[in-house]
Motif scaffolding. Sequence first.
Motif, PDB file in Angstrom:
ATOM      1  N   SER A  63      60.144  12.091  -9.472  1.00  0.00           N
ATOM      2  CA  SER A  63      59.270  13.236  -9.196  1.00  0.00           C
ATOM      3  C   SER A  63      58.881  13.947 -10.481  1.00  0.00           C
ATOM      4  CB  SER A  63      59.960  14.214  -8.250  1.00  0.00           C
ATOM      5  OG  SER A  63      60.126  13.637  -6.981  1.00  0.00           O
TER       6      SER A  63
ATOM      7  N   HIS B 286      63.804  26.742  -2.319  1.00  0.00           N
ATOM      8  CA  HIS B 286      62.614  26.637  -1.481  1.00  0.00           C
ATOM      9  C   HIS B 286      62.543  27.882  -0.612  1.00  0.00           C
ATOM     10  CE1 HIS B 286      60.181  25.635   1.991  1.00  0.00           C
ATOM     11  NE2 HIS B 286      59.647  24.659   1.284  1.00  0.00           N
TER      12      HIS B 286
ATOM     13  N   LYS C  78      53.060  13.373  -3.564  1.00  0.00           N
ATOM     14  CA  LYS C  78      54.187  13.859  -2.772  1.00  0.00           C
ATOM     15  C   LYS C  78      55.412  13.967  -3.670  1.00  0.00           C
ATOM     16  CE  LYS C  78      56.796  12.929   1.410  1.00  0.00           C
ATOM     17  NZ  LYS C  78      57.006  12.035   2.530  1.00  0.00           N
ATOM     18  N   ILE C  79      55.971  15.162  -3.744  1.00  0.00           N
ATOM     19  CA  ILE C  79      57.176  15.407  -4.521  1.00  0.00           C
ATOM     20  C   ILE C  79      58.313  15.614  -3.535  1.00  0.00           C
ATOM     21  CG2 ILE C  79      58.287  16.899  -6.222  1.00  0.00           C
ATOM     22  CD1 ILE C  79      55.865  15.440  -7.326  1.00  0.00           C
ATOM     23  N   THR C  80      59.367  14.838  -3.663  1.00  0.00           N
ATOM     24  CA  THR C  80      60.496  14.909  -2.751  1.00  0.00           C
ATOM     25  C   THR C  80      61.658  15.625  -3.424  1.00  0.00           C
ATOM     26  OG1 THR C  80      59.820  12.806  -1.800  1.00  0.00           O
ATOM     27  CG2 THR C  80      62.042  13.557  -1.300  1.00  0.00           C
TER      28      THR C  80
ATOM     29  N   THR D 266      65.571  16.495  -2.856  1.00  0.00           N
ATOM     30  CA  THR D 266      66.730  16.161  -2.040  1.00  0.00           C
ATOM     31  C   THR D 266      67.938  16.926  -2.551  1.00  0.00           C
ATOM     32  OG1 THR D 266      67.172  14.248  -3.433  1.00  0.00           O
ATOM     33  CG2 THR D 266      65.932  13.846  -1.431  1.00  0.00           C
TER      34      THR D 266
END
Length: 94
Positions: free
Chosen positions: A14, A87, A2-4, A6
Amino acid sequence: MKITVTNSKLPFTSIMKITFFGYFIGMGLVIIPFVLLDVGGMSENTNRITAIIIIPIILAIQAVLLGLVLNLGLFIYSKVKPIEVEHSENQQNL
């Protein structure tokens, strides 16, 4: 894994995860045939065991060092020009 992300930023952990696992798995797959060929030719059992134990440790140390150098370079670069993470969700019809 899981790459977060923010605030459109990738945190240090990450980047380290991506670098460590990518390098460790990739180099592990490249080195396995050479290790098997070399270990098969060794005459003493202690050398075989040492090689099998030491090589993953060396790969892990190299992966951490590569991750630290990569993060340092990205940190310095981000001080000169911001690194932006975007994103977008593109749905393609297959």
